[in-house]
Design an enzyme around this catalytic site. Structure first.
Site, PDB file in Angstrom:
ATOM      1  N   LYS A  36       2.403   4.978  -6.125  1.00 29.42           N
ATOM      2  CA  LYS A  36       1.795   4.820  -8.077  1.00 29.42           C
ATOM      3  C   LYS A  36       0.528   6.164  -8.010  1.00 29.42           C
ATOM      4  O   LYS A  36       0.382   6.787  -9.000  1.00 29.42           O
ATOM      5  CB  LYS A  36       1.160   3.628  -8.856  1.00 29.42           C
ATOM      6  CG  LYS A  36       0.515   2.923  -7.282  1.00 29.42           C
ATOM      7  CD  LYS A  36       0.132   1.584  -7.712  1.00 29.42           C
ATOM      8  CE  LYS A  36      -1.086   1.130  -7.398  1.00 29.42           C
ATOM      9  NZ  LYS A  36      -1.068  -0.102  -7.548  1.00 29.42           N
ATOM     10  N   ARG A 131      -5.613 -11.862  -9.928  1.00 31.52           N
ATOM     11  CA  ARG A 131      -4.999 -11.426 -11.510  1.00 31.52           C
ATOM     12  C   ARG A 131      -3.589 -11.572 -10.766  1.00 31.52           C
ATOM     13  O   ARG A 131      -3.291 -13.049 -11.226  1.00 31.52           O
ATOM     14  CB  ARG A 131      -4.763  -9.683 -10.444  1.00 31.52           C
ATOM     15  CG  ARG A 131      -5.432  -8.299 -11.012  1.00 31.52           C
ATOM     16  CD  ARG A 131      -4.458  -7.264 -10.779  1.00 31.52           C
ATOM     17  NE  ARG A 131      -3.702  -6.662  -9.720  1.00 31.52           N
ATOM     18  CZ  ARG A 131      -3.119  -5.793  -9.229  1.00 31.52           C
ATOM     19  NH1 ARG A 131      -3.856  -4.827  -9.314  1.00 31.52           N
ATOM     20  NH2 ARG A 131      -1.617  -5.611  -8.694  1.00 31.52           N
TER      21      ARG A 131
HETATM   22  C1  LIG Z   1      -1.141  -0.666  -5.797  1.00 31.46           C
HETATM   23  C2  LIG Z   1      -0.901  -1.756  -5.409  1.00 31.46           C
HETATM   24  C3  LIG Z   1      -0.797  -2.048  -3.960  1.00 31.46           C
HETATM   25  C4  LIG Z   1      -1.127  -0.914  -3.042  1.00 31.46           C
HETATM   26  O1  LIG Z   1      -2.480  -0.746  -2.927  1.00 31.46           O
HETATM   27  P1  LIG Z   1      -3.254   0.559  -2.292  1.00 31.46           P
HETATM   28  O2  LIG Z   1      -4.504  -0.554  -1.997  1.00 31.46           O
HETATM   29  O3  LIG Z   1      -3.036   1.474  -2.567  1.00 31.46           O
HETATM   30  O4  LIG Z   1      -2.320   0.313  -0.342  1.00 31.46           O
HETATM   31  C5  LIG Z   1       0.127  -3.314  -3.567  1.00 31.46           C
HETATM   32  N1  LIG Z   1       0.750  -3.766  -4.614  1.00 31.46           N
HETATM   33  C6  LIG Z   1       0.957  -3.966  -5.794  1.00 31.46           C
HETATM   34  C7  LIG Z   1       0.729  -5.228  -6.308  1.00 31.46           C
HETATM   35  C8  LIG Z   1      -0.443  -2.728  -6.072  1.00 31.46           C
HETATM   36  O5  LIG Z   1      -0.369  -2.840  -7.606  1.00 31.46           O
END
Ligand SMILES: *Cc1c(COP(=O)(O)O)cnc(C)c1O
Length: 366
Positions: A36, A131
Site C-alpha cells: 500500500k 483499531r
Molecule cells: C499497513 C498494514 C500492514 C503493514 O504494516 P507495516 O507496518 O507497513 O508492516 C499490515 N496489516 C494491516 C492491516 C495494515 O493496514
C-alpha cells in the site's frame, strides 16, 4: 532527471524482503508483502515475490486493481475491511479480504456467488490497539455466520496491533490469537490456513521468541521497504535503510541571519518556535514542501540539517558550507514521509533497475 523524486532501489528492497522471508521462515512464519505505501506498484510486488513472499496485501482496491492490470497473478488480500459499496470489485480482484462486519461478508458472498467464485475471508480480532477487530467474545458467532454463507471460505484469523495506540505485540497477545484459532478449529472442525499475527511491529516478538504457536503469517510493508522496526524506528540489523530516498533540488542559497526580524505570530503551519541566535549562517531552500512530503519524517544526508518547511519550501542548513543552487540533496523518508511522497503527483518515482524485459536500459520514471 526530474526532481523532487523518490529513488527506489529494487535490489535493496529485494535484499530486505529476502532477509526477512528467510529468517521468519526459520520460525515457521510466511510473509504477506504489503504494497500500500507503494500504491500497489507492480515492480515492488515482483521484488517481494522474487524474495519469497507467499502473497500480497493492500488496503486499497485501486492498488489491487493496478497489480492485476499488470498481470501480477499471486494471491492478493485486501487488508482493510472492504466497503460494502466495493464488494463486487473486491471479489473480482482480491482472492481474500480481512473482515470484521457480517453485513460486509454477506455482500462479498453475494458478489462471489454471482460470479461463481468463492471469496476467502480472514476475520480480524481486537486484541488491544482498538483499531479494526471483532471483540474476542464475538469471534465464534461471526465465524459461524460467515461459515454458512455460500460464496465465502473462512480462511483464517488475524490481528493488528501497534497502529493506533502503538500497543506492542507480545507473547501474551500472540498466545491469545493462537488460542482463539485453536478454539475455532475445535468448534467448527476445520483447519485455518492463515493465522496472521500482525505487521512489521511483530518482528521483535517473532525473532525474540521460539513460541510462535499457531501464528503462520505476518504482513510486512515498512520493514521491507525502509529496513526499520516501526516499534522504535531503529534500523533492523542487516537491512538497507536507504532502499528508498527522496531527492530534492536547491533553488536558493544565501547567507542569512539565524533569527527572524520583526514581531512574530503563527507561521503557515502553526509553528511558533524561534531558534537561538547563531549570527549569520548559510541557508538553502529546496523545492519540496509539505504538499509533497512530511518534512518531520525526513532524515537528511550527512552534513545537512532540516530547519523548517512550508507548503512548497524545505529550508536546510549545511554547516559553514554554502550549497550551490541546483545541488541535489537526498533524504531518507520515514513511513509517513514515504506515504505522502508516493501520493504526491509532484514527486516522480524512479525505479532502478528496470524490470527484466523492459527494453531501453535506464530507470523508469512515472
Ligand atoms: C499497513 C498494514 C500492514 C503493514 O504494516 P507495516 O507496518 O507497513 O508492516 C499490515 N496489516 C494491516 C492491516 C495494515 O493496514
Amino acid at each position: 532527471m526530474s526532481v523532487p523524486r523518490l529513488d527506489i532501489d529494487l535490489r535493496k528492497i529485494h535484499d530486505n524482503a529476502s532477509a526477512l522471508v528467510d529468517s521468519l521462515g526459520h520460525c515457521g512464519i510466511s510473509v504477506t508483502g504489503v504494497t500500500k505505501a507503494m500504491l500497489g506498484c507492480p515492480a515492488i510486488a515482483d521484488a517481494f515475490l522474487q524474495a519469497g513472499v507467499r502473497s500480497l496485501g493492500d488496503s486499497r482496491i485501486e492498488n489491487i486493481e493496478t497489480l492485476r492490470t499488470a498481470h501480477v497473478s499471486a494471491p492478493i488480500a485486501m487488508i482493510r475491511s472492504p466497503m460494502m459499496s466495493q464488494a463486487a470489485r473486491v471479489v473480482a480482484s482480491a482472492d481474500s479480504s480481512f473482515n470484521t462486519e457480517v453485513e460486509v461478508i454477506q455482500q462479498l458472498s453475494a458478489a462471489a456467488e454471482s460470479t461463481g467464485k468463492k471469496h476467502g475471508v480472514v476475520l480480524m480480532v481486537e486484541l488491544g490497539d482498538l483499531r479494526e477487530g471483532i471483540m474476542p467474545a464475538d469471534l465464534e458467532c461471526t465465524v459461524s455466520e460467515a461459515f454458512r454463507l455460500p460464496g465465502i471460505t473462512v480462511r483464517g484469523v488475524g490481528t493488528n496491533l501497534a497502529c493506533r495506540y502503538g500497543v506492542v505485540p507480545d507473547q501474551e497477545s500472540m498466545d491469545r490469537l493462537s488460542a482463539l484459532a485453536d478454539s475455532i478449529e475445535a468448534t467448527f472442525g476445520l483447519t485455518l490456513d492463515v493465522v496472521s499475527g500482525g505487521n512489521s511491529a511483530n518482528l521483535k516478538w517473532a525473532f525474540g521468541n521460539v513460541h510462535t504457536g499457531k501464528i503462520n503469517d505476518l504482513r510486512l510493508g515498512e520493514s521491507m521497504l525502509l529496513g526499520r522496526d516501526p516499534v522504535d524506528r531503529r534500523p533492523i540489523a542487516g537491512l538497507h535503510t536507504d532502499a528508498i530516498t527522496l531527492v530534492a533540488e536547491v533553488i536558493e542559497s544565501k547567507i542569512k541571519p539565524s533569527r527572524p526580524t520583526g514581531a512574530t505570530a503563527q507561521a503557515a503551519f502553526g509553528d511558533v518556535s524561534i531558534p537561538g541566535d547563531r549570527g549569520l549562517v548559510p541557508q538553502a531552500i529546496l523545492a519540496v514542501g509539505r504538499q509533497d512530503v512530511d518534512p518531520d519524517g525526513l532524515q537528511a544526508q550527512p552534513g545537512v540539517e532540516i530547519s523548517g518547511a512550508s507548503s512548497d519550501h524545505l529550508i536546510v542548513h549545511s554547516g559553514r558550507e554554502r550549497l550551490p543552487v541546483g545541488t541535489e540533496l537526498w533524504f531518507e523518508p520515514n513511513y509517513s514521509a514515504l506515504l505522502r511522497a508516493m501520493t504526491s503527483p509532484f514527486v516522480s518515482k524512479v525505479i532502478r533497475p528496470v524490470r527484466a524485459g523492459n527494453s531501453p536500459a535506464g530507470p523508469t520514471e512515472g
